[in-house]
Design a protein around this motif. Structure first.
Motif, short mmCIF file in Angstrom:
data_model
loop_
_atom_site.label_atom_id
_atom_site.label_comp_id
_atom_site.label_asym_id
_atom_site.label_seq_id
_atom_site.Cartn_x
_atom_site.Cartn_y
_atom_site.Cartn_z
N ASN A 104 47.79 7.88 70.79
CA ASN A 104 47.86 9.14 70.54
C ASN A 104 45.72 9.81 70.05
OD1 ASN A 104 50.34 9.99 70.72
ND2 ASN A 104 50.20 9.95 68.88
N VAL A 105 45.10 8.73 69.95
CA VAL A 105 44.07 9.54 69.56
C VAL A 105 43.69 9.23 71.10
CG1 VAL A 105 41.78 8.12 68.86
CG2 VAL A 105 43.73 8.53 67.45
N LYS A 106 44.25 8.36 72.02
CA LYS A 106 42.88 7.73 73.02
C LYS A 106 43.13 9.51 73.67
CE LYS A 106 43.28 3.05 73.49
NZ LYS A 106 44.22 2.33 73.37
N GLU A 107 44.35 10.38 73.79
CA GLU A 107 43.64 11.70 74.24
C GLU A 107 43.07 12.37 73.77
OE1 GLU A 107 48.25 12.30 74.06
OE2 GLU A 107 49.22 10.92 75.29
N LYS A 108 43.13 12.04 72.15
CA LYS A 108 42.61 12.85 72.05
C LYS A 108 40.99 12.69 71.92
CE LYS A 108 45.63 13.91 68.10
NZ LYS A 108 46.11 13.23 66.86
N ASP A 109 40.64 11.24 72.80
CA ASP A 109 39.09 11.00 72.61
C ASP A 109 38.55 11.72 73.67
OD1 ASP A 109 36.50 9.72 71.60
OD2 ASP A 109 37.52 8.10 72.89
N ILE A 110 38.46 12.86 73.79
CA ILE A 110 37.58 13.60 74.86
C ILE A 110 36.51 14.53 74.33
CG2 ILE A 110 39.20 13.27 76.54
CD1 ILE A 110 40.46 16.10 76.33
N ILE A 111 35.41 14.54 74.82
CA ILE A 111 34.60 15.69 74.71
C ILE A 111 34.99 16.93 75.43
CG2 ILE A 111 32.13 16.01 74.08
CD1 ILE A 111 32.45 13.77 73.41
N ARG A 112 35.14 18.34 74.31
CA ARG A 112 35.72 19.24 74.99
C ARG A 112 34.13 20.70 75.10
NH1 ARG A 112 41.06 20.11 74.93
NH2 ARG A 112 42.18 18.38 73.31
N ARG A 113 33.99 21.31 75.94
CA ARG A 113 33.08 22.12 76.33
C ARG A 113 33.50 23.69 75.34
NH1 ARG A 113 32.42 24.15 82.80
NH2 ARG A 113 31.24 22.01 82.44
N SER A 114 32.01 23.73 74.95
CA SER A 114 32.59 24.96 73.94
C SER A 114 32.41 26.31 74.96
CB SER A 114 31.78 24.94 72.72
OG SER A 114 31.84 25.88 71.77
N ASP A 115 33.13 27.45 74.00
CA ASP A 115 32.78 28.62 75.48
C ASP A 115 31.76 29.28 74.47
OD1 ASP A 115 33.58 29.52 72.67
OD2 ASP A 115 34.69 30.71 73.71
N GLN A 116 30.94 28.75 73.87
CA GLN A 116 29.56 29.70 73.10
C GLN A 116 28.12 29.12 73.60
OE1 GLN A 116 28.32 31.59 70.95
NE2 GLN A 116 31.51 31.03 70.24
N SER A 117 27.06 29.45 73.55
CA SER A 117 26.06 29.08 74.65
C SER A 117 24.39 29.39 73.48
CB SER A 117 25.76 28.83 76.20
OG SER A 117 25.46 30.42 76.38
N SER A 118 23.63 28.71 73.96
CA SER A 118 22.06 29.54 73.32
C SER A 118 21.83 30.30 73.97
CB SER A 118 21.64 28.59 72.88
OG SER A 118 20.72 27.77 73.77
N GLN A 150 18.49 30.53 74.14
CA GLN A 150 16.99 30.33 75.17
C GLN A 150 17.05 29.42 75.60
OE1 GLN A 150 12.81 30.49 73.45
NE2 GLN A 150 14.42 28.95 72.54
N SER A 151 17.98 27.93 75.59
CA SER A 151 17.55 26.47 75.56
C SER A 151 19.06 26.69 76.83
CB SER A 151 18.02 25.33 75.11
OG SER A 151 19.44 25.48 74.78
N GLY A 152 19.92 27.69 76.91
CA GLY A 152 20.96 27.65 77.56
C GLY A 152 22.22 26.50 77.74
N ALA A 153 21.49 25.46 76.37
CA ALA A 153 22.44 24.56 76.32
C ALA A 153 24.38 24.88 75.93
CB ALA A 153 21.92 23.86 74.83
N GLU A 154 25.04 23.82 76.40
CA GLU A 154 26.37 24.17 76.53
C GLU A 154 26.68 23.48 74.59
OE1 GLU A 154 28.61 22.16 79.46
OE2 GLU A 154 28.41 23.40 80.47
N TYR A 155 27.82 23.93 74.36
CA TYR A 155 28.77 23.47 73.32
C TYR A 155 29.16 22.83 73.21
CZ TYR A 155 24.94 27.23 70.85
OH TYR A 155 23.49 27.73 70.78
N LYS A 156 29.13 21.99 73.05
CA LYS A 156 30.76 20.89 72.84
C LYS A 156 31.33 20.38 71.32
CE LYS A 156 27.18 18.35 75.67
NZ LYS A 156 27.33 19.11 76.79
#
Ligand SMILES: Cc1cc2nc3c(=O)[nH]c(=O)nc-3n(C[C@H](O)[C@H](O)[C@H](O)COP(=O)(O)O)c2cc1C
Length: 420
Positions: free
Chosen positions: A356-370, A372-378
């Protein structure tokens, strides 16, 4: 290490600015000077994970010259070793030009340049009249830098903070360069931006300096680097030569792992996930192996803070490990660190034994962004190293925008940060 009398050297005999920068391989990804945190074992780990230039922690010039115990604890024969710890810039804080020169002479054969700290905003720097508090004493700054420029065999560099006015910052930068600084690192925060008031670094001021100063001036940008892709973004936005990271590197030493591509963002596929956000067990093992082979006191006294930072989200879930890290003290031995490393390895091994952990072992893109830098939060699983969002006015904000919940590690970590 014995003290030697300074020998005068013509500045013309030294490589200057861009020629010096190119001579050390035109580094792009730089580990910042960090008191009790950018010591040898950490630099070795960071270099293995892609850093191409490192700074030592700030060393106190007078203590370094006058106290052998301090000197030996902070810098020994393995620091700046030609095979394992170069290029290296040694940073000092100082307010006496001759004392600074004496200190710099003691390391000039074990590093590539000596840096003057003009950025430390802490009260201890106010009381000692160094770091950012020299911003009020431009004559002294000139003397400190110029004395090294004229009398040291290697280049002198400087790390500054900005002023609230960009014109004053430009005049200040020109002053520091005119004294003989061959590289200027600009931390895009003012002296007042510290602790709860830290906030975002201002890349616009850094870009302004880049535009106004001659192209041969080498500039490093510092501030707001939380993800690997922020390095590209910062280089593109500011136009500077290289990017320096402190906290981003401490929480995820793999922040520098990939080459600079100038791409907007790196897609986090399975393969790059392990590269960009390594599992805590792997990073801890790599760090432990370097620590084990680095006898210097500076590396061992820094280790507890490194563990708190590397394991930050993990410790909230596995409180037995948190207790083990919290129990580290000056009598702890390498076996105590080995035990913690093995404990973490065992926990992560057990976690991954469950499909089950393998399914959770992913990086999700968060809907926030900064902004100035335009960074995508994860959103990164807790068993992987990841950036930390600092508490601001009692809340943890990302880029000044994203409140997160404070957790139990903060108290322990604050205690650790007070030490630095
Ligand atoms: C633990 C720690 C220790 C630091 N020590 C130093 C230091 O010795 N010299 C210095 O110039 N700056 C020091 N700084 C400031 C960093 O070099 C850097 O300028 C600042 O953290 C902003 O970069 P960042 O946003 O990548 O963290 C330190 C920062 C941290 C987090």
């Amino acid at each position: 290490m014995t003290l030697s009398a300074p020998a005068a050297l013509s500045p013309a005999a030294k490589l200057s600015g861009r020629a010096f920068y190119e001579s050390i391989g035109s580094p792009k990804k730089i580990v910042a000077p960090m008191v009790d945190q950018s010591e040898l074992a950490w630099r070795k780990l960071s270099r293995r994970l892609g850093a191409d230039l490192c700074y030592t922690p700030m060393l106190h010039a007078r203590l370094f010259v006058t106290q052998e115990k301090y000197r030996n604890a902070m810098f020994d024969a393995l620091d700046g070793h030609s095979n394992t710890d170069r290029p290296l810039i040694v940073q000092f804080c100082a307010n006496e030009p001759d004392m600074l020169l004496q200190a710099a002479k003691l390391v000039e054969n074990q590093c590539d340049a000596v840096d003057l700290n003009l950025g430390c905003p802490q009260n201890i720097a106010r009381r000692g009249h160094y770091g950012s508090f020299l911003q009020d004493d431009w004559d002294l700054i000139y003397k400190l830098i110029n004395n090294l420029h004229v009398n040291l065999s290697i280049p002198v560099t400087a790390k500054i903070r900005i002023f609230p006015s960009r014109e004053k910052t430009l005049a200040y930068a020109r002053h520091v360069l005119s004294a003989g600084a061959q590289i200027l690192t600009v931390h895009g925060r003012t002296r007042e931006m510290k602790g709860q008031q830290t906030g975002l670094a201002d890349w616009k001021v850094i870009r302004f300096l880049r535009e106004q100063l001659p192209p041969e001036t080498v500039i490093f940008a510092n501030g707001n680097i939380l993800y690997h892709e922020d390095i590209n973004r910062c280089l593109k936005f500011t136009g500077v030569d290289a990017v320096m990271s402190a906290e981003g590197n401490l929480y995820n030493p793999a922040i520098f792992v990939k080459p600079i591509t100038y791409k907007e963002a790196i897609p986090v596929d399975c393969e790059s996930m392990e590269e960009l956000f390594p599992r805590v067990d792997r990073i801890l093992r790599e760090y432990f192996e370097f620590l084990k082979d680095t006898p210097a006191e500076a590396s061992h006294s820094a280790a507890k803070s490194h563990l708190f930072r590397l394991l930050r989200p993990f410790l909230s879930q596995h409180t037995a490990v948190r207790a083990e890290v919290a129990a580290i003290n000056r009598n702890s031995t390498i076996d105590d660190f080995r035990m913690i490393t093995e404990h973490v390895e065992e926990i992560v091994r057990d976690l991954f034994a469950d499909d089950n952990v393998k399914e959770k072992d992913i990086i999700r893109r968060s809907d926030q962004s900064s902004d100035q830098s335009g960074a995508e939060y994860k959103d990164v699983p807790y068993w992987r190293v990841q950036p930390y969002f600092r508490p601001v006015n009692g809340q943890i904000l990302f880029g000044g925008k994203r409140p997160l919940e404070e957790d139990k590690n903060d108290n322990e970590e604050r205690k650790e940060q007070k030490k630095t």
